[in-house]
Design a protein around this motif. Structure first.
Motif, PDB file in Angstrom:
ATOM      1  N   LYS A   9       0.822  -1.220   0.000  1.00  0.00           N
ATOM      2  CA  LYS A   9       0.000   0.000   0.000  1.00  0.00           C
ATOM      3  C   LYS A   9       0.856   1.270   0.000  1.00  0.00           C
ATOM      4  N   VAL A  10       1.996   1.234  -0.721  1.00  0.00           N
ATOM      5  CA  VAL A  10       2.843   2.422  -0.770  1.00  0.00           C
ATOM      6  C   VAL A  10       2.107   3.595  -1.410  1.00  0.00           C
ATOM      7  N   ASP A  11       1.095   3.288  -2.236  1.00  0.00           N
ATOM      8  CA  ASP A  11       0.318   4.353  -2.880  1.00  0.00           C
ATOM      9  C   ASP A  11      -0.585   5.086  -1.892  1.00  0.00           C
ATOM     10  N   GLU A  12      -0.698   4.537  -0.656  1.00  0.00           N
ATOM     11  CA  GLU A  12      -1.538   5.185   0.352  1.00  0.00           C
ATOM     12  C   GLU A  12      -0.732   6.080   1.295  1.00  0.00           C
TER      13      GLU A  12
ATOM     14  N   ALA B  30       2.019   1.671  -6.475  1.00  0.00           N
ATOM     15  CA  ALA B  30       2.099   0.441  -5.690  1.00  0.00           C
ATOM     16  C   ALA B  30       2.515  -0.761  -6.537  1.00  0.00           C
ATOM     17  N   SER B  31       2.403  -0.661  -7.856  1.00  0.00           N
ATOM     18  CA  SER B  31       2.735  -1.792  -8.719  1.00  0.00           C
ATOM     19  C   SER B  31       4.227  -1.867  -9.040  1.00  0.00           C
ATOM     20  N   GLU B  32       4.997  -0.834  -8.652  1.00  0.00           N
ATOM     21  CA  GLU B  32       6.418  -0.794  -8.941  1.00  0.00           C
ATOM     22  C   GLU B  32       7.219  -0.729  -7.635  1.00  0.00           C
ATOM     23  N   PRO B  33       8.422  -1.339  -7.606  1.00  0.00           N
ATOM     24  CA  PRO B  33       9.250  -1.247  -6.403  1.00  0.00           C
ATOM     25  C   PRO B  33       9.775   0.178  -6.204  1.00  0.00           C
ATOM     26  N   VAL B  34      10.166   0.485  -4.981  1.00  0.00           N
ATOM     27  CA  VAL B  34      10.728   1.795  -4.658  1.00  0.00           C
ATOM     28  C   VAL B  34      12.135   1.596  -4.112  1.00  0.00           C
ATOM     29  N   GLU B  35      12.936   2.667  -4.178  1.00  0.00           N
ATOM     30  CA  GLU B  35      14.298   2.626  -3.650  1.00  0.00           C
ATOM     31  C   GLU B  35      14.397   3.547  -2.440  1.00  0.00           C
TER      32      GLU B  35
END
Length: 319
Positions: A173-176, A195-200
């Motif tokens: 839920k990074v998009d939240e 949210a569909s892509e990884p983050v750094e």
């Protein structure tokens, strides 16, 4: 070599090198002298007490330490350093102050720093740039937008940790998450991470659970309540900072600074030499051009007549 011997060794190295560094002047009843003969007084030192000034040269004379002070490119003079407070260079670190436990340090009285530091530190992007040891405690000089703000004891600072290796994480839920522009978590942006892509994660404050996150060309700060991000990061925090660590880091940073300065000076001299060579080549070309024009004129009909006129005038003047 034990720890105490290492500390003394590093102190001697620091005092022996011609490194520029800073001190907080804290002397009583002393004068500034024009040179190291200490014959001519140029000013009284008391007027600079509490000032953070640059030392541009130093001498050990009969076991006593003497500094040459500078302020805003103006050389102030030499003095005998006894009670001045040494500042030690350190790598620049993003920090957060524990404002609930913060107490104004004695260093602020020495430097005559006024005002409510809770307000001065609050909601500002602070970085630590110098160490100072006073009253048996380690302090750090905090800056905001390259301007000095105040001092804080190291134990009250939470320091950002850099993520050394590229760390691509998949966050639930990074998009939240609300995304903020900086680590003060005050100015939010009007977008969210995908949210569909990884983050750094490039940096983080472990206690506050605040993370600097990057995804393609977007970058911002997020804060979590659980440990979803924290548990995926490799812990790389250091232990307690010792005087040995401080002196060693200060020495290394000074050596690196001098190396860069020497390199810059060599590049500057090389550029000046090349420019001088170009100007000499231009001047030679101009002289060659003048010589060619003179030769052309001399060999022309008009030139031969003019040359004879000059020769006659020269003979008359010699007669």
């Amino acid at each position: 070599m034990n720890s105490e011997e290492m500390i003394e060794f590093l102190k001697r190295k620091r005092n022996g090198f011609e490194f520029t560094h800073h001190v907080i002047v804290n002397e009583e009843g002393k004068s500034l002298y024009r040179d190291i003969t200490f014959q001519e007084i140029v000013a009284e030192l008391d007027q600079y007490n509490g000032r953070m000034l640059r030392v541009i040269s130093q001498r050990m004379i009969n076991g006593e330490l003497y500094y040459l002070l500078e302020r805003s490119n103006e050389i102030l003079g030499w003095y005998h350093a006894e009670d001045s407070i040494e500042l030690y260079k350190k790598k620049t670190e993003m920090v957060r102050v524990d404002l609930e436990r913060y107490e104004t340090p004695v260093l602020h009285d020495i430097m005559n720093i006024k005002g409510d530091m809770n307000l001065a530190f609050r909601d500002r992007r602070l970085v630590s740039m110098f160490y100072a040891i006073h009253g048996g405690e380690l302090h750090e000089a905090l800056y905001a937008n390259k301007r000095f703000v105040g001092w804080c004891r190291t134990e009250l600072l939470e320091k950002a940790r850099a993520v050394g290796e590229k760390s691509l994480l998949t966050l639930n839920k990074v998009d939240e998450y609300t995304v903020f522009r900086n680590s003060q978590m005050k100015n939010s942006v009007n977008w969210h991470f995908d949210a569909s892509e990884p983050v750094e994660v490039t940096a983080y404050f472990p206690l506050s659970k605040i993370f600097k996150v990057k995804q393609e060309n977007r970058e911002g700060w997020i804060q979590e309540e659980n440990d979803d991000v924290l548990n995926q990061l490799i812990e790389n925090g250091g232990g307690e900072t010792t005087i040995e660590d401080i002196l060693f880091e200060d020495l290394l940073l000074n050596i690196e600074r001098e190396r860069k300065q020497s390199k810059n000076n060599m590049i500057k001299l090389l550029k000046e030499s090349l420019e001088y060579q170009k100007e000499m080549e231009k001047l030679k070309a101009r002289l060659d051009r003048v010589a060619q024009l003179y030769s052309n004129l001399k060999n022309s009909k008009l030139g031969k007549i003019q040359t004879k006129i000059w020769e006659r005038k020269k003979k008359r003047s010699e007669a």
